[in-house]
Design an enzyme around this catalytic site. Sequence first.
Site, PDB file in Angstrom:
ATOM      1  N   TYR A 199      -2.289   5.065  -3.210  1.00  0.00           N
ATOM      2  CA  TYR A 199      -1.994   5.384  -4.606  1.00  0.00           C
ATOM      3  C   TYR A 199      -1.410   4.145  -5.287  1.00  0.00           C
ATOM      4  CZ  TYR A 199      -2.418  10.505  -4.051  1.00  0.00           C
ATOM      5  OH  TYR A 199      -2.881  11.784  -3.842  1.00  0.00           O
TER       6      TYR A 199
ATOM      7  N   LEU B 288       0.852  -1.189   0.000  1.00  0.00           N
ATOM      8  CA  LEU B 288       0.000   0.000   0.000  1.00  0.00           C
ATOM      9  C   LEU B 288       0.888   1.239   0.000  1.00  0.00           C
ATOM     10  CD1 LEU B 288      -2.784  -0.938   2.599  1.00  0.00           C
ATOM     11  CD2 LEU B 288      -2.572  -1.573   0.190  1.00  0.00           C
ATOM     12  N   ASP B 289       0.940   1.911  -1.153  1.00  0.00           N
ATOM     13  CA  ASP B 289       1.662   3.181  -1.251  1.00  0.00           C
ATOM     14  C   ASP B 289       0.717   4.267  -0.754  1.00  0.00           C
ATOM     15  OD1 ASP B 289       3.855   1.901  -2.424  1.00  0.00           O
ATOM     16  OD2 ASP B 289       3.040   2.148  -4.443  1.00  0.00           O
ATOM     17  N   VAL B 290       1.050   4.896   0.362  1.00  0.00           N
ATOM     18  CA  VAL B 290       0.114   5.820   1.006  1.00  0.00           C
ATOM     19  C   VAL B 290       0.659   7.245   1.025  1.00  0.00           C
ATOM     20  CG1 VAL B 290      -0.804   3.956   2.433  1.00  0.00           C
ATOM     21  CG2 VAL B 290       0.989   5.417   3.347  1.00  0.00           C
TER      22      VAL B 290
END
Length: 259
Positions: free
Chosen positions: A142, A129-131
């Site tokens: 994202y 999870l790119d946050v």
Amino acid sequence: MLRPRIIPCLLVHEKGLVKSVNFKNHKYVGDPINAVRIFNEKEVDELMVIDIDATVENREPDYKMIEYLAAECRMPLCYGGGVKTVEQAQKIFSLGVEKIAVSSAIIEDPDFITRMAEKVGTQSVVAVLDVKKKLLGGYEVYTHNGKKKTGKNPVEFAKELEKLGIGEIVINSIDNDGVMKGYDMGIIEKIREAVSIPMTVLGGAGSLEDIKQLIKKFGIIGASAGSLFVFKGVYKAVLINYPSREEKDNLIMDNYISI
């Protein structure tokens, strides 16, 4: 006994090893295979390799590169980049990879996790999870190297992923990427409280002290870093490095708590 893990993360761009800042300005830092060989000698806990081109270019994983990496790697290897089907995942595992990281595919088709876990085992499926922080507060997930908003709240999405059978979650802070000023403890704490599956965090580690503080606060967790393990000194000279066995034991045993 389960222990915290200290995990270098290598980004591959145009077949070279690069490092970014806030997912931009990619700086070439060497050859991925050479980096793997050095990390072998340093006896790292685990290695994460992400092909940051595959999803953006909408192409299949580079199986030849993965095969070379897996053949050289003497530690558990997690690969991510371009994996969209169970068949691709099975092919990658057949090359000697222990874990597969997925990101955009699980936004488009969350049930992909369940199908993949049934074939390769829950423990081998990792969600990245790119946050990024939102202007008015909170966080958003994202994809596509931080270019594409998903509308997903990372805490709620993490809960959903756990129900679907994900084996591990990697929380990668876009805001802290390459800045080397410490992890985003706020979002880590929120997600850690929301799920019980293994967790690894990435983005911001600038010193072994940052890893020490992470382990002290969260106990059994994966502490991953990119810049910390490929740069040295204030001028960021390229030097592949990793804590010695004694340094690592001190980091873990002096600060380890089971929670």
